[in-house]
Each structure stands twice: as C-alpha cells, then as structure tokens.
Design a protein around this motif. Structure first.
Motif, PDB file in Angstrom:
ATOM      1  N   ARG A  26       0.849  -1.196   0.000  1.00 48.88           N
ATOM      2  CA  ARG A  26       0.000   0.000   0.000  1.00 48.88           C
ATOM      3  C   ARG A  26       0.876   1.235   0.000  1.00 48.88           C
ATOM      4  O   ARG A  26       1.891   1.298   0.680  1.00 48.88           O
ATOM      5  N   ARG A  28       0.663   5.779  -0.644  1.00 44.65           N
ATOM      6  CA  ARG A  28      -0.131   6.975  -0.850  1.00 44.65           C
ATOM      7  C   ARG A  28       0.314   7.535  -2.198  1.00 44.65           C
ATOM      8  O   ARG A  28       1.459   7.920  -2.365  1.00 44.65           O
ATOM      9  N   ASP A  30       0.169  10.321  -4.973  1.00 42.31           N
ATOM     10  CA  ASP A  30      -0.232  11.717  -5.180  1.00 42.31           C
ATOM     11  C   ASP A  30      -0.893  11.851  -6.549  1.00 42.31           C
ATOM     12  O   ASP A  30      -0.989  10.894  -7.319  1.00 42.31           O
ATOM     13  N   GLY A  31      -1.368  13.040  -6.855  1.00 40.65           N
ATOM     14  CA  GLY A  31      -2.084  13.279  -8.106  1.00 40.65           C
ATOM     15  C   GLY A  31      -1.306  12.879  -9.346  1.00 40.65           C
ATOM     16  O   GLY A  31      -1.858  12.301 -10.278  1.00 40.65           O
ATOM     17  N   VAL A  34      -1.271   9.093  -9.677  1.00 41.97           N
ATOM     18  CA  VAL A  34      -2.585   8.632 -10.142  1.00 41.97           C
ATOM     19  C   VAL A  34      -2.707   8.883 -11.638  1.00 41.97           C
ATOM     20  O   VAL A  34      -3.189   8.027 -12.390  1.00 41.97           O
ATOM     21  N   LEU A  64      -6.041  16.590  -8.139  1.00 47.48           N
ATOM     22  CA  LEU A  64      -6.431  15.253  -7.695  1.00 47.48           C
ATOM     23  C   LEU A  64      -5.968  15.017  -6.262  1.00 47.48           C
ATOM     24  O   LEU A  64      -4.813  15.287  -5.934  1.00 47.48           O
ATOM     25  N   PRO A  65      -6.849  14.505  -5.415  1.00 46.84           N
ATOM     26  CA  PRO A  65      -6.403  14.199  -4.051  1.00 46.84           C
ATOM     27  C   PRO A  65      -5.563  12.925  -4.058  1.00 46.84           C
ATOM     28  O   PRO A  65      -5.653  12.124  -4.982  1.00 46.84           O
ATOM     29  N   PRO A  66      -4.763  12.724  -3.025  1.00 47.02           N
ATOM     30  CA  PRO A  66      -3.994  11.484  -2.935  1.00 47.02           C
ATOM     31  C   PRO A  66      -4.925  10.281  -2.781  1.00 47.02           C
ATOM     32  O   PRO A  66      -6.039  10.397  -2.292  1.00 47.02           O
ATOM     33  N   VAL A  67      -4.432   9.130  -3.229  1.00 50.35           N
ATOM     34  CA  VAL A  67      -5.181   7.880  -3.137  1.00 50.35           C
ATOM     35  C   VAL A  67      -4.310   6.879  -2.393  1.00 50.35           C
ATOM     36  O   VAL A  67      -3.130   6.732  -2.713  1.00 50.35           O
ATOM     37  N   ASP A  68      -4.882   6.220  -1.402  1.00 47.49           N
ATOM     38  CA  ASP A  68      -4.162   5.176  -0.679  1.00 47.49           C
ATOM     39  C   ASP A  68      -4.521   3.834  -1.282  1.00 47.49           C
ATOM     40  O   ASP A  68      -5.700   3.525  -1.447  1.00 47.49           O
ATOM     41  N   GLY A  69      -3.512   3.039  -1.621  1.00 51.30           N
ATOM     42  CA  GLY A  69      -3.783   1.722  -2.164  1.00 51.30           C
ATOM     43  C   GLY A  69      -2.532   1.078  -2.715  1.00 51.30           C
ATOM     44  O   GLY A  69      -1.452   1.655  -2.703  1.00 51.30           O
ATOM     45  N   LEU A  74      -4.726  -1.363  -7.961  1.00 53.49           N
ATOM     46  CA  LEU A  74      -5.534  -0.255  -8.473  1.00 53.49           C
ATOM     47  C   LEU A  74      -5.512  -0.234 -10.000  1.00 53.49           C
ATOM     48  O   LEU A  74      -6.552  -0.060 -10.645  1.00 53.49           O
TER      49      LEU A  74
END
Length: 89
Positions: A26, A28, A30-31, A34, A64-69, A74
């Motif tokens: 996992r 984080r 960032d935009g 992504v 774009l907000p950060p996405v955790d995964g 993803l």
C-alpha cells in the motif's frame, strides 16, 4: 455468463487475499502518480478501444487528491473497469 461470474469471483478473491497480507505494498499516491497510473490503463486498453471505435482520453483534474492503495491492484481494477465498459459499448 456463469463463466464470467466465476472469473470475476476469482479476481475478487485474489484482490481480497492480497489486501489481507501483512506488509502489503500500500502506498499513498499523489495526483501525478494517479495520472501516470491512468495513462498506463489507457495504454493497456487502447488497442481494444480502437477495435471498438472508441477513443480513450485521460484527463485528470489538476488538484487530484492522494489515493491510498496498492498501485498494481488499483491499475488492474481500473483496467478491468475500462474493459468492462468497452465490452458494454
């Protein structure tokens, strides 16, 4: 239809198994990360889209907000979504 449901079940079980593993990958994202992930999804599915007469265009919001995964999961999930959308088009 039954075969597709079984395939989707196996895919889901794989994702769940990976999510349960301790120390999974996992991150984080960032935009920009992504956006790169979305570009890879478009690249992986562009030939199929072309065959169906569909143009893929990746357009990401600048904030774009950060996405955790887990990036690979993803990417696979988004690739599956695009492929399903193409199949339905």
């Amino acid at each position: 239809m039954a075969g597709e449901a079984a395939r989707m079940g196996r895919t889901l079980e794989t994702f769940l198994g990976l999510a349960r593993q301790p120390g999974s990958a996992r991150e984080r994202l960032d935009g920009r990360a992504v956006e790169r992930l979305l570009a890879r999804v478009a690249e992986r599915t562009s030939a199929e889209a072309e065959r169906r007469g569909v143009a893929l265009d990746v357009e990401a919001a600048p904030d774009l907000p950060p996405v955790d995964g887990e990036p690979l999961l993803l990417e696979q999930a988004l690739t599956n979504l695009v492929r399903n959308a193409l199949a339905a088009s």
